[in-house]
Structure formats: structure tokens, C-alpha cells
Design a protein around this motif. Structure first.
Motif, PDB file in Angstrom:
ATOM      1  N   PRO A  47      87.250  72.288  50.227  1.00 36.35           N
ATOM      2  CA  PRO A  47      87.897  71.234  50.999  1.00 36.35           C
ATOM      3  C   PRO A  47      86.904  70.571  51.964  1.00 36.35           C
ATOM      4  O   PRO A  47      85.920  71.198  52.377  1.00 36.35           O
ATOM      5  N   ALA A  48      87.165  69.339  52.303  1.00 34.30           N
ATOM      6  CA  ALA A  48      86.323  68.625  53.265  1.00 34.30           C
ATOM      7  C   ALA A  48      86.425  69.302  54.627  1.00 34.30           C
ATOM      8  O   ALA A  48      87.490  69.771  55.029  1.00 34.30           O
ATOM      9  N   LEU A  49      85.301  69.363  55.332  1.00 35.20           N
ATOM     10  CA  LEU A  49      85.267  69.843  56.712  1.00 35.20           C
ATOM     11  C   LEU A  49      85.182  68.603  57.596  1.00 35.20           C
ATOM     12  O   LEU A  49      84.222  67.840  57.484  1.00 35.20           O
ATOM     13  N   CYS A  50      86.168  68.384  58.445  1.00 35.00           N
ATOM     14  CA  CYS A  50      86.224  67.166  59.250  1.00 35.00           C
ATOM     15  C   CYS A  50      86.382  67.488  60.725  1.00 35.00           C
ATOM     16  O   CYS A  50      86.974  68.490  61.098  1.00 35.00           O
ATOM     17  N   GLY A  51      85.825  66.594  61.549  1.00 35.42           N
ATOM     18  CA  GLY A  51      85.980  66.702  62.989  1.00 35.42           C
ATOM     19  C   GLY A  51      84.730  67.216  63.679  1.00 35.42           C
ATOM     20  O   GLY A  51      83.708  67.503  63.038  1.00 35.42           O
ATOM     21  N   ALA A  52      84.822  67.346  64.979  1.00 31.59           N
ATOM     22  CA  ALA A  52      83.673  67.716  65.807  1.00 31.59           C
ATOM     23  C   ALA A  52      83.104  69.091  65.447  1.00 31.59           C
ATOM     24  O   ALA A  52      81.906  69.319  65.587  1.00 31.59           O
ATOM     25  N   ALA A  53      83.944  70.010  64.976  1.00 27.38           N
ATOM     26  CA  ALA A  53      83.485  71.363  64.646  1.00 27.38           C
ATOM     27  C   ALA A  53      82.911  71.464  63.228  1.00 27.38           C
ATOM     28  O   ALA A  53      82.280  72.463  62.888  1.00 27.38           O
ATOM     29  N   ALA A  54      83.093  70.440  62.407  1.00 25.82           N
ATOM     30  CA  ALA A  54      82.681  70.489  61.001  1.00 25.82           C
ATOM     31  C   ALA A  54      81.186  70.758  60.805  1.00 25.82           C
ATOM     32  O   ALA A  54      80.826  71.622  59.992  1.00 25.82           O
ATOM     33  N   ARG A  74      80.506  60.141  56.772  1.00 20.90           N
ATOM     34  CA  ARG A  74      81.040  60.791  55.571  1.00 20.90           C
ATOM     35  C   ARG A  74      79.859  61.241  54.734  1.00 20.90           C
ATOM     36  O   ARG A  74      79.038  60.431  54.335  1.00 20.90           O
ATOM     37  N   ASP A  75      79.762  62.539  54.508  1.00 23.65           N
ATOM     38  CA  ASP A  75      78.634  63.136  53.801  1.00 23.65           C
ATOM     39  C   ASP A  75      79.170  63.831  52.552  1.00 23.65           C
ATOM     40  O   ASP A  75      79.862  64.837  52.649  1.00 23.65           O
ATOM     41  N   SER A  76      78.869  63.268  51.396  1.00 29.65           N
ATOM     42  CA  SER A  76      79.354  63.804  50.144  1.00 29.65           C
ATOM     43  C   SER A  76      78.166  64.096  49.224  1.00 29.65           C
ATOM     44  O   SER A  76      77.280  63.267  49.092  1.00 29.65           O
ATOM     45  N   PHE A  77      78.167  65.273  48.612  1.00 28.80           N
ATOM     46  CA  PHE A  77      77.045  65.645  47.764  1.00 28.80           C
ATOM     47  C   PHE A  77      77.507  66.605  46.676  1.00 28.80           C
ATOM     48  O   PHE A  77      78.561  67.243  46.790  1.00 28.80           O
ATOM     49  N   SER A  78      76.711  66.673  45.622  1.00 28.89           N
ATOM     50  CA  SER A  78      77.005  67.613  44.538  1.00 28.89           C
ATOM     51  C   SER A  78      75.702  68.062  43.886  1.00 28.89           C
ATOM     52  O   SER A  78      74.691  67.373  43.941  1.00 28.89           O
ATOM     53  N   SER A  79      75.776  69.223  43.282  1.00 26.91           N
ATOM     54  CA  SER A  79      74.608  69.823  42.636  1.00 26.91           C
ATOM     55  C   SER A  79      74.395  69.236  41.246  1.00 26.91           C
ATOM     56  O   SER A  79      75.353  68.810  40.589  1.00 26.91           O
ATOM     57  N   ASN A  80      73.181  69.262  40.802  1.00 29.31           N
ATOM     58  CA  ASN A  80      72.860  68.895  39.421  1.00 29.31           C
ATOM     59  C   ASN A  80      72.899  70.112  38.508  1.00 29.31           C
ATOM     60  O   ASN A  80      72.685  69.990  37.307  1.00 29.31           O
ATOM     61  N   ARG A  81      73.134  71.279  39.087  1.00 26.11           N
ATOM     62  CA  ARG A  81      73.087  72.533  38.330  1.00 26.11           C
ATOM     63  C   ARG A  81      74.480  73.072  38.056  1.00 26.11           C
ATOM     64  O   ARG A  81      75.399  72.860  38.837  1.00 26.11           O
ATOM     65  N   VAL A  83      76.062  59.088  51.474  1.00 28.06           N
ATOM     66  CA  VAL A  83      76.409  59.236  52.892  1.00 28.06           C
ATOM     67  C   VAL A  83      76.802  57.881  53.454  1.00 28.06           C
ATOM     68  O   VAL A  83      76.078  56.897  53.290  1.00 28.06           O
ATOM     69  N   LEU A  84      77.944  57.846  54.112  1.00 24.25           N
ATOM     70  CA  LEU A  84      78.360  56.675  54.872  1.00 24.25           C
ATOM     71  C   LEU A  84      77.934  56.927  56.313  1.00 24.25           C
ATOM     72  O   LEU A  84      78.374  57.903  56.939  1.00 24.25           O
ATOM     73  N   TRP A  85      77.013  56.092  56.803  1.00 28.05           N
ATOM     74  CA  TRP A  85      76.507  56.200  58.173  1.00 28.05           C
ATOM     75  C   TRP A  85      77.284  55.256  59.067  1.00 28.05           C
ATOM     76  O   TRP A  85      77.670  54.171  58.642  1.00 28.05           O
ATOM     77  N   LYS A  86      77.464  55.681  60.315  1.00 31.63           N
ATOM     78  CA  LYS A  86      78.234  54.913  61.289  1.00 31.63           C
ATOM     79  C   LYS A  86      77.384  54.712  62.539  1.00 31.63           C
ATOM     80  O   LYS A  86      76.765  55.657  63.030  1.00 31.63           O
ATOM     81  N   ALA A 128      83.064  63.109  61.929  1.00 32.11           N
ATOM     82  CA  ALA A 128      82.484  63.189  60.579  1.00 32.11           C
ATOM     83  C   ALA A 128      83.301  64.073  59.655  1.00 32.11           C
ATOM     84  O   ALA A 128      84.050  64.943  60.101  1.00 32.11           O
ATOM     85  N   CYS A 129      83.102  63.847  58.356  1.00 29.97           N
ATOM     86  CA  CYS A 129      83.613  64.738  57.317  1.00 29.97           C
ATOM     87  C   CYS A 129      82.443  65.096  56.406  1.00 29.97           C
ATOM     88  O   CYS A 129      81.694  64.212  55.981  1.00 29.97           O
ATOM     89  N   ILE A 130      82.302  66.383  56.135  1.00 24.69           N
ATOM     90  CA  ILE A 130      81.301  66.873  55.191  1.00 24.69           C
ATOM     91  C   ILE A 130      82.073  67.306  53.952  1.00 24.69           C
ATOM     92  O   ILE A 130      82.921  68.197  54.015  1.00 24.69           O
ATOM     93  N   MET A 131      81.762  66.651  52.839  1.00 25.33           N
ATOM     94  CA  MET A 131      82.516  66.861  51.608  1.00 25.33           C
ATOM     95  C   MET A 131      81.622  67.545  50.574  1.00 25.33           C
ATOM     96  O   MET A 131      81.040  66.903  49.712  1.00 25.33           O
ATOM     97  N   ALA A 132      81.514  68.857  50.719  1.00 28.73           N
ATOM     98  CA  ALA A 132      80.706  69.673  49.809  1.00 28.73           C
ATOM     99  C   ALA A 132      81.461  69.901  48.507  1.00 28.73           C
ATOM    100  O   ALA A 132      82.701  69.859  48.483  1.00 28.73           O
ATOM    101  N   PRO A 133      80.755  70.170  47.424  1.00 32.72           N
ATOM    102  CA  PRO A 133      81.427  70.400  46.148  1.00 32.72           C
ATOM    103  C   PRO A 133      82.245  71.693  46.145  1.00 32.72           C
ATOM    104  O   PRO A 133      81.917  72.645  46.849  1.00 32.72           O
ATOM    105  N   ASN A 134      83.292  71.684  45.391  1.00 29.86           N
ATOM    106  CA  ASN A 134      84.129  72.865  45.157  1.00 29.86           C
ATOM    107  C   ASN A 134      84.728  73.473  46.412  1.00 29.86           C
ATOM    108  O   ASN A 134      84.926  74.683  46.483  1.00 29.86           O
TER     109      ASN A 134
END
Length: 156
Positions: free
Chosen positions: A72-79, A147-154, A134-137, A64-70
Motif C-alpha cells: 500500500p502507498a505510504l502517505c503523509g508526514a510520517a511516510a 508522489r514517488d512511484s517505482f517498480s523493479s525490473n526484476r 516522481v511528481l515533484w512539488k 507526500a506519498c511513496i508508492m512502492a511495488p507490492n
């Protein structure tokens, strides 16, 4: 000529019948994914309420990759563990809510979820909210976030 018409009618019949089968299978697979996503989302934030990273980690695929705002993406088993620690220790996330708006197929073994999220602190106060994609597999362990991507409304 009659043989050709019978042959064409047979071919058309089986083409239509198999197309209906494929559509039914696709619909069944999408419903299975929607159910798995709802179940996963229902327990996702329990990991923060209980301080149990294993619940959180189990929501994600090993690649997986977790793509938090602001950041870098965190990818792999430890992410997932990296992100859990950051959200729990540094941000103070203790609960939350997902509001799924859409789930649709994205090819064999993948679906996309679109929705809104809310984050709560230890006092139960809403401190952030936003949207996600989110892209689910489908994995051997079931449907997992790939792939988990998200952003704040604030504005922070």
C-alpha cells in the motif's frame, strides 16, 4: 480605419511579447526544478550510506506519498521515515543511483521526473534496479517529492 489597424497591431505586439515572456518564465522555472531535482538526487542515497534518515525525509513534501511495488502507498508526514526504516532495516539498502531520463512541467508548481534507479547493499553489490516516476512539488522548502512511484525490473 487607420486607428483600428494601429490598435490591432499594438494588441498583437503585446500578445506576442507577453507570450514570449510566459514561455521564458516557464523555461526558467523548469530549469530551476531540474537543478533542484539533480541536487536532491545527488544526496538522496547518502541517507542510506550514512544511516541518516533526516537526509531522506528532507527530500519529500510533508504531504507526500511513496508508492512502492507490492504494498500500500505510504502517505503523509510520517511516510518517508516509515519507508526509510523499511528500506534500511528490512531490505538492507545502503546506497543507490538515480538516472534521470526526462523532466517536464506538469502545471504551475509541479514537474514530473522519469528515470531509472539502482540499489546497492552494504557490500556495494547491485541487488535491484528499476524505473521510477516522481511528481515533484514546489513547496516553501523548495522542490520536494510529492508522489514517488517505482517498480523493479526484476522478478522477485
Amino acid at each position: 480605419m487607420k486607428r483600428i489597424l494601429v490598435y490591432l497591431a499594438t494588441v498583437v505586439f503585446f500578445a506576442v511579447a507577453s507570450g514570449t515572456d510566459v514561455a521564458a518564465q516557464h523555461s526558467a522555472a523548469l530549469e530551476e526544478a531540474k537543478k533542484a531535482i539533480a541536487e536532491s538526487n545527488a544526496i538522496y542515497f547518502q541517507s542510506f550510506a550514512k544511516g541518516d534518515s533526516s537526509i531522506f525525509i528532507n527530500r519529500y513534501a510533508e504531504d507526500a506519498c511513496i508508492m512502492a511495488p507490492n504494498s500500500p502507498a505510504l502517505c503523509g508526514a510520517a511516510a518517508p521515515l516509515q519507508f526509510f526504516r523499511l528500506a534500511y532495516n528490512d531490505i538492507g539498502l545502503r546506497n543507490g543511483k538515480f538516472i534521470t531520463q526526462e523532466v517536464y512541467g506538469a502545471g504551475e508548481g509541479y514537474v514530473v521526473e522519469v528515470g531509472l534507479w539502482q540499489s546497492f547493499n552494504a557490500k556495494g553489490e547491485l541487488f535491484d534496479d528499476g524505473k521510477f516516476l516522481v511528481l515533484w512539488k514546489k513547496t516553501t522548502r523548495g522542490w520536494k517529492m510529492y508522489r514517488d512511484s517505482f517498480s523493479s525490473n526484476r522478478q522477485h
